[in-house]
Design an enzyme around this catalytic site. Structure first.
Site, PDB file in Angstrom:
ATOM      1  N   ASP A 185       0.830  -1.209   0.000  1.00 14.28           N
ATOM      2  CA  ASP A 185       0.000   0.000   0.000  1.00 14.28           C
ATOM      3  C   ASP A 185       0.863   1.258   0.000  1.00 14.28           C
ATOM      4  O   ASP A 185       2.093   1.174   0.065  1.00 14.28           O
ATOM      5  CB  ASP A 185      -0.983  -0.010   1.186  1.00 14.28           C
ATOM      6  N   ASN A 237      -7.885  -0.927  13.720  1.00 17.40           N
ATOM      7  CA  ASN A 237      -9.294  -1.037  13.311  1.00 17.40           C
ATOM      8  C   ASN A 237      -9.545  -2.289  12.458  1.00 17.40           C
ATOM      9  O   ASN A 237     -10.594  -2.414  11.846  1.00 17.40           O
ATOM     10  CB  ASN A 237      -9.698   0.214  12.523  1.00 17.40           C
ATOM     11  N   HIS A 261      -7.834  -3.073   9.770  1.00 14.00           N
ATOM     12  CA  HIS A 261      -7.513  -2.954   8.341  1.00 14.00           C
ATOM     13  C   HIS A 261      -6.371  -3.892   7.956  1.00 14.00           C
ATOM     14  O   HIS A 261      -5.514  -4.238   8.763  1.00 14.00           O
ATOM     15  CB  HIS A 261      -7.271  -1.504   7.892  1.00 14.00           C
ATOM     16  N   GLU A 283      -9.905  -0.424   4.714  1.00 21.49           N
ATOM     17  CA  GLU A 283     -10.481   0.054   5.966  1.00 21.49           C
ATOM     18  C   GLU A 283     -11.847  -0.586   6.208  1.00 21.49           C
ATOM     19  O   GLU A 283     -12.423  -1.192   5.291  1.00 21.49           O
ATOM     20  CB  GLU A 283     -10.643   1.585   5.871  1.00 21.49           C
TER      21      GLU A 283
HETATM   22  P1  PGA Z   1       2.134  -1.616  12.295  1.00 25.34           P
HETATM   23  O1  PGA Z   1       0.955  -1.304  11.274  1.00 25.34           O
HETATM   24  O2  PGA Z   1       2.823  -2.837  11.778  1.00 25.34           O
HETATM   25  O3  PGA Z   1       3.006  -0.408  12.253  1.00 25.34           O
HETATM   26  O4  PGA Z   1       1.487  -1.860  13.638  1.00 25.34           O
HETATM   27  C1  PGA Z   1       0.063  -2.304  10.929  1.00 25.34           C
HETATM   28  C2  PGA Z   1      -1.009  -1.782  10.014  1.00 25.34           C
HETATM   29  O5  PGA Z   1      -1.499  -0.661  10.214  1.00 25.34           O
HETATM   30  O6  PGA Z   1      -1.391  -2.506   9.098  1.00 25.34           O
END
Ligand code: PGA
Length: 241
Positions: free
Chosen positions: A67, A135, A137, A142
């Site tokens: 992403d 959340n 995602h 999302e």
């Molecule tokens: P993080 O992010 O590995 O920095 O916790 C995970 C995400 O938001 O998919």
């Protein structure tokens, strides 16, 4: 879906790296799709170390970034582009033609998504590695995300806009993103969802034991035909079973 638990972040990271290496050994032209973020950082360090030490031939591997933030330069240290370049592609000297990363500064994000989508159709994804947002995602899919497309542009949820600030050294306006979509996640031959730390324990419980619902996009992993959730004991702490 397998649930694999590890005693701490270090053990989890080593196990993820080992899966990546074994994947290349079994299929030297593996197509990876890799998440950015804090979770996979150490796994990538171990991966780079292992492939170098064991002189694994990764020259035929192809890498997709999962992403990107729209409006953020590839040179910004908080961009997914920068993260994967610095932590995986540069240390391994991956050839540019084997790398597909979203350009967050593209003047035409729709065309940028089409470019990545066509490349996914052409190559297919063998192994996708994702983290999980607070959340639920996956990538930037999302709550409420569509499943239909390979790749899509999304309006970022307020949780992601806030939590995402941790990657930047100054406050950033993070409104939209481009992401490999849930369709591509489900179509990948193998999927790993990785998480560590107690702050992820509740969302991991919902992901694994909750009802499948697009309001918690990560629950879609329950539909994947070959997926593993790899977590440390802290992230596993709320599991009931
Ligand atoms: P993080 O992010 O590995 O920095 O916790 C995970 C995400 O938001 O998919």
């Amino acid at each position: 879906m397998d649930i694999l638990k590890y005693k701490n972040y270090d053990a989890l990271s080593e196990a993820v790296a080992l899966q990546m290496v074994n994947q290349i050994i079994s299929k030297p032209d593996t197509v990876f799709c890799l998440a950015s973020g804090n979770t996979p950082l150490k796994a990538y360090e171990y991966f780079v170390e292992k492939v170098k030490k064991e002189t694994i031939d990764y020259s035929r591997c192809v890498f997709f970034g999962l992403d990107e933030w729209i409006g953020i330069s590839p040179d910004d240290t908080g961009s997914c582009h920068y993260f994967l370049t610095k932590n995986v592609f540069e240390p391994l000297g991956i050839a540019n033609e084997n790398i597909y990363l979203f350009d967050g500064l593209s003047k035409n994000p729709e065309a940028e998504c089409d470019r990545i989508s066509r490349a996914i159709e052409k190559n297919g994804i063998d192994l996708i590695i994702v983290g999980i947002g607070m959340n639920g995602h996956i990538g930037f899919n999302e709550p409420g995300a569509l499943i239909g497309n390979n790749v899509q542009i999304v309006a970022l949820d307020s949780v992601t806009q806030t939590v995402g600030q941790k990657y930047f050294d100054k406050p950033m306006l993070l409104k939209k993103g481009m992401t490999i979509a849930l369709r591509s996640f489900l179509d990948a031959k193998k999927a790993l969802l990785i998480a560590n730390g107690s702050k992820k324990a509740s969302i991991i419980q919902q992901t694994i034991e909750g009802e499948i619902s697009i309001t918690v996009p990560s629950t879609i992993i329950q539909l994947h035909k070959n997926a593993s959730v790899m977590i440390d004991y802290e992230a596993a702490a709320c599991l009931i079973n």
